[in-house]
Motif scaffolding. Structure first.
Motif, PDB file in Angstrom:
ATOM      1  N   ALA A   1      36.231 -23.811  21.462  1.00  0.00           N
ATOM      2  CA  ALA A   1      36.134 -23.712  20.005  1.00  0.00           C
ATOM      3  C   ALA A   1      36.569 -22.328  19.527  1.00  0.00           C
ATOM      4  CB  ALA A   1      34.711 -24.008  19.550  1.00  0.00           C
ATOM      5  N   LEU A   2      36.160 -21.296  20.250  1.00  0.00           N
ATOM      6  CA  LEU A   2      36.572 -19.947  19.874  1.00  0.00           C
ATOM      7  C   LEU A   2      38.080 -19.754  20.042  1.00  0.00           C
ATOM      8  CD1 LEU A   2      33.655 -17.846  21.413  1.00  0.00           C
ATOM      9  CD2 LEU A   2      33.918 -18.641  19.046  1.00  0.00           C
ATOM     10  N   ALA A   3      38.679 -20.443  21.020  1.00  0.00           N
ATOM     11  CA  ALA A   3      40.135 -20.394  21.193  1.00  0.00           C
ATOM     12  C   ALA A   3      40.847 -21.091  20.038  1.00  0.00           C
ATOM     13  CB  ALA A   3      40.534 -21.026  22.525  1.00  0.00           C
ATOM     14  N   VAL A   4      40.262 -22.175  19.522  1.00  0.00           N
ATOM     15  CA  VAL A   4      40.802 -22.839  18.334  1.00  0.00           C
ATOM     16  C   VAL A   4      40.882 -21.851  17.173  1.00  0.00           C
ATOM     17  CG1 VAL A   4      40.247 -24.540  16.526  1.00  0.00           C
ATOM     18  CG2 VAL A   4      40.110 -25.191  18.939  1.00  0.00           C
ATOM     19  N   ALA A   5      39.805 -21.087  16.991  1.00  0.00           N
ATOM     20  CA  ALA A   5      39.780 -20.104  15.904  1.00  0.00           C
ATOM     21  C   ALA A   5      40.741 -18.958  16.161  1.00  0.00           C
ATOM     22  CB  ALA A   5      38.358 -19.581  15.731  1.00  0.00           C
ATOM     23  N   ALA A   6      40.757 -18.448  17.392  1.00  0.00           N
ATOM     24  CA  ALA A   6      41.630 -17.323  17.715  1.00  0.00           C
ATOM     25  C   ALA A   6      43.102 -17.684  17.539  1.00  0.00           C
ATOM     26  CB  ALA A   6      41.372 -16.847  19.145  1.00  0.00           C
TER      27      ALA A   6
ATOM     28  N   LEU B   1      23.393 -28.565  16.555  1.00  0.00           N
ATOM     29  CA  LEU B   1      24.301 -27.633  15.895  1.00  0.00           C
ATOM     30  C   LEU B   1      25.654 -28.317  15.717  1.00  0.00           C
ATOM     31  CD1 LEU B   1      25.184 -24.822  14.875  1.00  0.00           C
ATOM     32  CD2 LEU B   1      25.633 -24.206  17.270  1.00  0.00           C
ATOM     33  N   ILE B   2      26.124 -28.390  14.476  1.00  0.00           N
ATOM     34  CA  ILE B   2      27.413 -29.011  14.155  1.00  0.00           C
ATOM     35  C   ILE B   2      28.340 -27.930  13.615  1.00  0.00           C
ATOM     36  CG2 ILE B   2      28.585 -30.859  12.907  1.00  0.00           C
ATOM     37  CD1 ILE B   2      26.366 -31.841  14.788  1.00  0.00           C
ATOM     38  N   ALA B   3      29.557 -27.876  14.141  1.00  0.00           N
ATOM     39  CA  ALA B   3      30.527 -26.860  13.715  1.00  0.00           C
ATOM     40  C   ALA B   3      31.827 -27.541  13.301  1.00  0.00           C
ATOM     41  CB  ALA B   3      30.783 -25.864  14.845  1.00  0.00           C
TER      42      ALA B   3
ATOM     43  N   ASP C   1      20.763 -20.353  18.257  1.00  0.00           N
ATOM     44  CA  ASP C   1      21.110 -19.157  17.482  1.00  0.00           C
ATOM     45  C   ASP C   1      22.282 -18.406  18.115  1.00  0.00           C
ATOM     46  OD1 ASP C   1      19.046 -19.778  15.769  1.00  0.00           O
ATOM     47  OD2 ASP C   1      17.635 -18.354  16.653  1.00  0.00           O
ATOM     48  N   TYR C   2      22.314 -18.348  19.452  1.00  0.00           N
ATOM     49  CA  TYR C   2      23.410 -17.655  20.136  1.00  0.00           C
ATOM     50  C   TYR C   2      24.747 -18.345  19.864  1.00  0.00           C
ATOM     51  CZ  TYR C   2      26.576 -16.169  23.812  1.00  0.00           C
ATOM     52  OH  TYR C   2      27.688 -15.718  24.485  1.00  0.00           O
ATOM     53  N   VAL C   3      24.801 -19.653  20.070  1.00  0.00           N
ATOM     54  CA  VAL C   3      26.055 -20.385  19.877  1.00  0.00           C
ATOM     55  C   VAL C   3      26.476 -20.345  18.415  1.00  0.00           C
ATOM     56  CG1 VAL C   3      27.189 -22.632  20.099  1.00  0.00           C
ATOM     57  CG2 VAL C   3      25.610 -21.855  21.878  1.00  0.00           C
ATOM     58  N   LYS C   4      25.532 -20.553  17.517  1.00  0.00           N
ATOM     59  CA  LYS C   4      25.843 -20.543  16.089  1.00  0.00           C
ATOM     60  C   LYS C   4      26.403 -19.194  15.659  1.00  0.00           C
ATOM     61  CE  LYS C   4      23.849 -21.674  11.553  1.00  0.00           C
ATOM     62  NZ  LYS C   4      24.375 -20.502  10.824  1.00  0.00           N
ATOM     63  N   GLY C   5      25.829 -18.108  16.166  1.00  0.00           N
ATOM     64  CA  GLY C   5      26.325 -16.790  15.806  1.00  0.00           C
ATOM     65  C   GLY C   5      27.777 -16.582  16.194  1.00  0.00           C
ATOM     66  N   LYS C   6      28.161 -17.050  17.384  1.00  0.00           N
ATOM     67  CA  LYS C   6      29.544 -16.931  17.837  1.00  0.00           C
ATOM     68  C   LYS C   6      30.492 -17.745  16.946  1.00  0.00           C
ATOM     69  CE  LYS C   6      29.002 -14.359  21.552  1.00  0.00           C
ATOM     70  NZ  LYS C   6      29.635 -13.031  21.692  1.00  0.00           N
ATOM     71  N   LEU C   7      30.067 -18.932  16.580  1.00  0.00           N
ATOM     72  CA  LEU C   7      30.922 -19.806  15.772  1.00  0.00           C
ATOM     73  C   LEU C   7      31.044 -19.312  14.331  1.00  0.00           C
ATOM     74  CD1 LEU C   7      29.488 -23.147  17.148  1.00  0.00           C
ATOM     75  CD2 LEU C   7      31.811 -22.295  17.555  1.00  0.00           C
ATOM     76  N   ASP C   8      29.945 -18.836  13.768  1.00  0.00           N
ATOM     77  CA  ASP C   8      29.991 -18.290  12.407  1.00  0.00           C
ATOM     78  C   ASP C   8      30.940 -17.105  12.341  1.00  0.00           C
ATOM     79  OD1 ASP C   8      28.171 -20.135  11.451  1.00  0.00           O
ATOM     80  OD2 ASP C   8      26.433 -18.815  11.650  1.00  0.00           O
ATOM     81  N   GLU C   9      30.858 -16.238  13.329  1.00  0.00           N
ATOM     82  CA  GLU C   9      31.729 -15.059  13.368  1.00  0.00           C
ATOM     83  C   GLU C   9      33.196 -15.452  13.469  1.00  0.00           C
ATOM     84  OE1 GLU C   9      32.200 -10.925  16.010  1.00  0.00           O
ATOM     85  OE2 GLU C   9      30.732 -12.443  16.562  1.00  0.00           O
ATOM     86  N   ALA C  10      33.471 -16.587  14.131  1.00  0.00           N
ATOM     87  CA  ALA C  10      34.855 -17.037  14.329  1.00  0.00           C
ATOM     88  C   ALA C  10      35.417 -17.793  13.136  1.00  0.00           C
ATOM     89  CB  ALA C  10      34.936 -17.910  15.574  1.00  0.00           C
TER      90      ALA C  10
END
Length: 313
Positions: free
Chosen positions: A145-150, A103-105, A75-84
């Motif tokens: 992954a968050l850097a990819v989005a940013a 979890l697949i993103a 849930d923690y990791v998914k929340g960060k990825l969904d937000e991004a």
């Protein structure tokens, strides 16, 4: 008439050459060289480790398959990825009468027929929080992954990230995922990168050597940083890349060592402690936030980003 024909031909040739030059210049302008990967903040990666440790402490002290700490980690990791802005999905499977989760993103865009995939197992053993094994790989991959989005990366390949369940019980989650793909979908995965234990306290710098092309992306990067590497031979069949390799997918990845003992030669080139394990808390209750080498975590997180940027362009 012959003279005019020759002049016309010469003029036409010159014009064609000019047009080709202009077209080439325009093509170069339209297809700039891929941007370099950003520097990954090790402080951000360490914050993810603190959060995953807190998850473990609030849920019986571990993040193991079938335990509430594992689902809370998902849930923690998914929340960060969904937000991004990632498109996330949770795949369920059964092991030992307990529900497991992958979890697949998916990062939108890129060729659906040419997928670059990167993954890390998110579960711990039941004896502890599993911060090096493998919150470290999970957190490093999450921050990349968050850097990819940013950076709003627009790769030519499709990027897919994964966090696996029940690795500690025999690569169960990744095996389940691979077996769920038909031959056509499996054939679209051009490479899979695995990150399992990237912050060992007495670190080695090991690079998976199963595929020369994927290995070289990492070894060249470490060489530029003047960090010597060794082939990660001790990971053979021991982590989630084996699920993909057995299905015919090219694999690569990084590892900083587990319970094996560092040699004198290795200690000399990595400024480590000979005669001690790479990770003295491997599969133990002491695998907490103090069981991390920040320099290794930083270097490996940056290496992950470099590989993602390099291989997806």
């Amino acid at each position: 008439m012959k003279r005019r024909t020759v002049i016309a031909a010469a003029t036409g040739t010159a014009l064609a050459a000019t047009l080709l030059t202009v077209a080439g210049a325009q093509a170069n302008e339209q297809a700039p060289a891929p941007a370099a990967a950003p520097d990954i903040s090790v402080e951000n990666v360490q914050q993810h480790l603190k959060e995953l440790d807190a998850v473990a402490q609030a849920n019986g002290g571990n993040r193991a398959h079938g335990e509430p700490g594992y689902k809370a980690s998902i849930d923690y990791v998914k929340g960060k990825l969904d937000e991004a802005g990632f498109e996330t999905s949770v795949q369920e499977f059964d092991k030992g009468g307990a529900t497991g989760y992958n979890l697949i993103a998916e990062w939108p865009g890129g060729s659906a027929d040419d997928v670059l995939m990167a993954g890390a197992h998110l579960d711990s053993v039941s004896d502890g929080a599993g911060i090096n094994d493998n919150a470290s790989g999970s957190a490093g991959l999450l921050e990349v992954a968050l850097a990819v989005a940013a950076g709003d990366l627009q790769p030519s390949k499709h990027l897919r990230f994964a966090w696996w369940g029940a690795e500690e019980l025999g690569l169960v989650g990744s095996n389940h995922y691979v077996s769920s793909l038909d031959d056509a979908e499996l054939g679209k995965i051009g490479g899979y990168l695995n990150f399992d234990m990237i912050g060992s306290p007495n670190p080695g710098y090991f690079v998976y050597n199963e595929d020369p092309e994927l290995e070289k992306v990492f070894t060249d990067w470490f060489a530029q940083k003047q960090i010597e590497t060794e082939p990660a031979t001790e990971t053979d069949g021991r982590s989630d890349h084996a699920s993909f390799q057995d299905a015919g997918v090219k694999v690569g990845g990084l590892f900083t060592g587990a319970g094996e003992t560092m040699t004198e030669e290795q200690a000399g080139k990595w400024n480590g402690t000979a005669g001690e394990a790479f990770d003295k808390c491997y599969h133990s209750a002491c695998d907490g936030t103090d069981n991390i080498n920040a320099d290794a975590l930083d270097a490996n997180s940056d290496a992950i980003a470099h590989a993602i940027w390099e291989l997806s362009s």
